[in-house]
Enzyme design. Structure first.
Site, PDB file in Angstrom:
ATOM      1  N   ASP A   1      19.241 -76.030 -32.253  1.00  0.00           N
ATOM      2  CA  ASP A   1      18.711 -75.493 -33.501  1.00  0.00           C
ATOM      3  C   ASP A   1      18.932 -73.997 -33.636  1.00  0.00           C
ATOM      4  O   ASP A   1      19.136 -73.281 -32.654  1.00  0.00           O
ATOM      5  CB  ASP A   1      17.209 -75.754 -33.585  1.00  0.00           C
ATOM      6  CG  ASP A   1      16.412 -74.825 -32.667  1.00  0.00           C
ATOM      7  OD1 ASP A   1      16.756 -74.745 -31.467  1.00  0.00           O
ATOM      8  OD2 ASP A   1      15.473 -74.166 -33.147  1.00  0.00           O
TER       9      ASP A   1
ATOM     10  N   PHE B   1      26.485 -67.937 -30.620  1.00  0.00           N
ATOM     11  CA  PHE B   1      25.379 -68.828 -30.955  1.00  0.00           C
ATOM     12  C   PHE B   1      25.907 -70.095 -31.629  1.00  0.00           C
ATOM     13  O   PHE B   1      26.741 -70.025 -32.530  1.00  0.00           O
ATOM     14  CB  PHE B   1      24.375 -68.121 -31.859  1.00  0.00           C
ATOM     15  CG  PHE B   1      23.082 -68.862 -31.959  1.00  0.00           C
ATOM     16  CD1 PHE B   1      22.131 -68.760 -30.950  1.00  0.00           C
ATOM     17  CD2 PHE B   1      22.825 -69.705 -33.026  1.00  0.00           C
ATOM     18  CE1 PHE B   1      20.950 -69.486 -31.012  1.00  0.00           C
ATOM     19  CE2 PHE B   1      21.646 -70.425 -33.101  1.00  0.00           C
ATOM     20  CZ  PHE B   1      20.707 -70.316 -32.090  1.00  0.00           C
TER      21      PHE B   1
ATOM     22  N   GLU C   1      20.332 -81.046 -19.673  1.00  0.00           N
ATOM     23  CA  GLU C   1      20.109 -79.876 -20.532  1.00  0.00           C
ATOM     24  C   GLU C   1      21.144 -79.834 -21.654  1.00  0.00           C
ATOM     25  O   GLU C   1      22.277 -80.262 -21.466  1.00  0.00           O
ATOM     26  CB  GLU C   1      20.262 -78.589 -19.701  1.00  0.00           C
ATOM     27  CG  GLU C   1      18.965 -77.857 -19.396  1.00  0.00           C
ATOM     28  CD  GLU C   1      18.272 -77.228 -20.598  1.00  0.00           C
ATOM     29  OE1 GLU C   1      18.383 -77.731 -21.730  1.00  0.00           O
ATOM     30  OE2 GLU C   1      17.591 -76.207 -20.388  1.00  0.00           O
ATOM     31  N   ASP C   2      20.736 -79.300 -22.791  1.00  0.00           N
ATOM     32  CA  ASP C   2      21.690 -79.138 -23.885  1.00  0.00           C
ATOM     33  C   ASP C   2      22.649 -77.979 -23.593  1.00  0.00           C
ATOM     34  O   ASP C   2      23.855 -78.125 -23.674  1.00  0.00           O
ATOM     35  CB  ASP C   2      20.955 -78.906 -25.217  1.00  0.00           C
ATOM     36  CG  ASP C   2      19.908 -77.799 -25.143  1.00  0.00           C
ATOM     37  OD1 ASP C   2      19.635 -77.278 -24.036  1.00  0.00           O
ATOM     38  OD2 ASP C   2      19.333 -77.448 -26.193  1.00  0.00           O
TER      39      ASP C   2
ATOM     40  N   LYS D   1      27.439 -71.215 -21.292  1.00  0.00           N
ATOM     41  CA  LYS D   1      28.030 -69.935 -21.712  1.00  0.00           C
ATOM     42  C   LYS D   1      28.154 -69.054 -20.470  1.00  0.00           C
ATOM     43  O   LYS D   1      27.239 -68.276 -20.172  1.00  0.00           O
ATOM     44  CB  LYS D   1      27.111 -69.233 -22.719  1.00  0.00           C
ATOM     45  CG  LYS D   1      26.930 -69.958 -24.043  1.00  0.00           C
ATOM     46  CD  LYS D   1      26.021 -69.116 -24.930  1.00  0.00           C
ATOM     47  CE  LYS D   1      25.663 -69.809 -26.217  1.00  0.00           C
ATOM     48  NZ  LYS D   1      24.595 -69.104 -26.939  1.00  0.00           N
TER      49      LYS D   1
ATOM     50  N   ASP E   1      22.394 -70.994 -20.959  1.00  0.00           N
ATOM     51  CA  ASP E   1      22.778 -69.713 -21.547  1.00  0.00           C
ATOM     52  C   ASP E   1      22.661 -68.627 -20.465  1.00  0.00           C
ATOM     53  O   ASP E   1      23.580 -68.420 -19.694  1.00  0.00           O
ATOM     54  CB  ASP E   1      21.858 -69.474 -22.749  1.00  0.00           C
ATOM     55  CG  ASP E   1      22.191 -68.240 -23.558  1.00  0.00           C
ATOM     56  OD1 ASP E   1      23.303 -67.732 -23.426  1.00  0.00           O
ATOM     57  OD2 ASP E   1      21.331 -67.776 -24.325  1.00  0.00           O
TER      58      ASP E   1
ATOM     59  N   ARG F   1      19.381 -79.269 -36.055  1.00  0.00           N
ATOM     60  CA  ARG F   1      19.460 -80.227 -34.944  1.00  0.00           C
ATOM     61  C   ARG F   1      20.119 -81.538 -35.346  1.00  0.00           C
ATOM     62  O   ARG F   1      20.695 -82.236 -34.514  1.00  0.00           O
ATOM     63  CB  ARG F   1      18.057 -80.542 -34.401  1.00  0.00           C
ATOM     64  CG  ARG F   1      17.362 -79.376 -33.747  1.00  0.00           C
ATOM     65  CD  ARG F   1      16.130 -79.881 -32.987  1.00  0.00           C
ATOM     66  NE  ARG F   1      15.184 -78.827 -32.684  1.00  0.00           N
ATOM     67  CZ  ARG F   1      15.252 -78.037 -31.620  1.00  0.00           C
ATOM     68  NH1 ARG F   1      16.243 -78.159 -30.763  1.00  0.00           N
ATOM     69  NH2 ARG F   1      14.338 -77.106 -31.412  1.00  0.00           N
TER      70      ARG F   1
ATOM     71  N   GLY G   1      16.065 -79.629 -27.334  1.00  0.00           N
ATOM     72  CA  GLY G   1      17.508 -79.573 -27.596  1.00  0.00           C
ATOM     73  C   GLY G   1      18.338 -80.704 -27.043  1.00  0.00           C
ATOM     74  O   GLY G   1      19.375 -81.041 -27.609  1.00  0.00           O
TER      75      GLY G   1
HETATM   76  P1  IMP Z   1      18.588 -69.978 -20.893  1.00  0.00           P
HETATM   77  O1  IMP Z   1      17.244 -70.055 -20.256  1.00  0.00           O
HETATM   78  O2  IMP Z   1      18.933 -68.566 -21.302  1.00  0.00           O
HETATM   79  O3  IMP Z   1      19.695 -70.595 -20.052  1.00  0.00           O
HETATM   80  O4  IMP Z   1      18.501 -70.719 -22.277  1.00  0.00           O
HETATM   81  C1  IMP Z   1      18.447 -72.068 -22.393  1.00  0.00           C
HETATM   82  C2  IMP Z   1      17.854 -72.483 -23.733  1.00  0.00           C
HETATM   83  O5  IMP Z   1      18.070 -71.519 -24.784  1.00  0.00           O
HETATM   84  C3  IMP Z   1      18.538 -73.752 -24.210  1.00  0.00           C
HETATM   85  O6  IMP Z   1      17.914 -74.905 -23.682  1.00  0.00           O
HETATM   86  C4  IMP Z   1      18.418 -73.632 -25.713  1.00  0.00           C
HETATM   87  O7  IMP Z   1      17.192 -74.172 -26.149  1.00  0.00           O
HETATM   88  C5  IMP Z   1      18.424 -72.144 -25.990  1.00  0.00           C
HETATM   89  N1  IMP Z   1      19.780 -71.678 -26.423  1.00  0.00           N
HETATM   90  C6  IMP Z   1      20.612 -70.878 -25.728  1.00  0.00           C
HETATM   91  N2  IMP Z   1      21.750 -70.641 -26.408  1.00  0.00           N
HETATM   92  C7  IMP Z   1      21.641 -71.320 -27.573  1.00  0.00           C
HETATM   93  C8  IMP Z   1      22.527 -71.488 -28.728  1.00  0.00           C
HETATM   94  O8  IMP Z   1      23.656 -70.964 -28.808  1.00  0.00           O
HETATM   95  N3  IMP Z   1      22.055 -72.273 -29.729  1.00  0.00           N
HETATM   96  C9  IMP Z   1      20.828 -72.877 -29.700  1.00  0.00           C
HETATM   97  N4  IMP Z   1      19.988 -72.758 -28.649  1.00  0.00           N
HETATM   98  C10 IMP Z   1      20.391 -71.992 -27.592  1.00  0.00           C
END
Ligand code: IMP
Length: 178
Positions: free
Chosen positions: A162, A155, A102-103, A134, A106, A168, A48
């Site tokens: 993606d 989302f 990081e992109d 978020k 979440d 992407r 990402g």
């Molecule tokens: P976390 O481990 O829950 O913080 O999630 C991180 C990863 O989940 C990111 O690096 C993304 O690859 C994916 N992700 C979380 N939210 C989104 C979204 O809204 N769109 C696309 N990918 C997401």
């Protein structure tokens, strides 16, 4: 910019390419200042973050290195539980000023599992830059040192992010219409 469709879902424009570029310039300005004499090592997490990392890196005016890694998670043994491993992390982090790219953060799960592994290698410092966060989705609190945008718990796709493999390549960020 109108609505777009990715797979079976409709998305609406959310963050324009211009607003993303502007935030990246701000963040790069701070990094240029904070790491002026340090030669930091940026570690971008694939897939990402490729677009964000590339645009951010172009704005850096300091000596800096970058490497790209992929995180793979798999079920460990009963005693180790769920394990996350970094593929492609071939740099020695000891004594380095490391910046994770990081992109999106979440729930915070990915980084909360990965950061202890990096700290284990004893970098001189370890900071995080993320394009999106978020806050409402937080399960594992993560301190983001350099943040692009704080967004609602919706989302999003585009600019490297993606939905099930697609979206992407879209230069802006779109939000799911619910
Ligand atoms: P976390 O481990 O829950 O913080 O999630 C991180 C990863 O989940 C990111 O690096 C993304 O690859 C994916 N992700 C979380 N939210 C989104 C979204 O809204 N769109 C696309 N990918 C997401």
């Amino acid at each position: 910019m109108g609505e777009i469709r990715v797979h079976d879902k409709q998305f609406e424009p959310y963050l324009s390419a211009a607003s993303i570029a502007e935030r990246i310039k701000d963040i790069a300005g701070k990094l240029n200042n904070d790491y002026a004499e340090k030669k930091p090592l940026f570690i971008a997490i694939l897939n990402g973050s490729f677009m964000f990392a590339s645009d951010l890196f172009k704005e850096l005016a300091i000596d800096a290195e970058i490497c790209f890694i992929k995180l793979a998670s798999y079920k460990g043994t009963k005693s180790t539980g769920h394990v996350i491993t970094a593929i492609g992390l071939d740099m020695d982090l000891f004594g380095r000023d490391v910046v994770i790219v990081e992109d999106i953060v979440d729930t915070g799960k990915t980084l909360s599992e990965f950061l202890p592994q990096l700290k284990h290698q004893q970098p001189a410092s370890l900071k995080i830059v993320a394009l999106l966060h978020k806050p409402e989705a937080t399960v594992f609190p993560i301190t983001i040192d350099y943040l692009g945008f704080s967004i609602p718990n919706k989302f999003v796709v585009g600019y490297g992010l993606d939905y099930d493999g697609l979206g992407r390549n879209i230069p802006e960020i779109f939000k799911l219409i619910e």
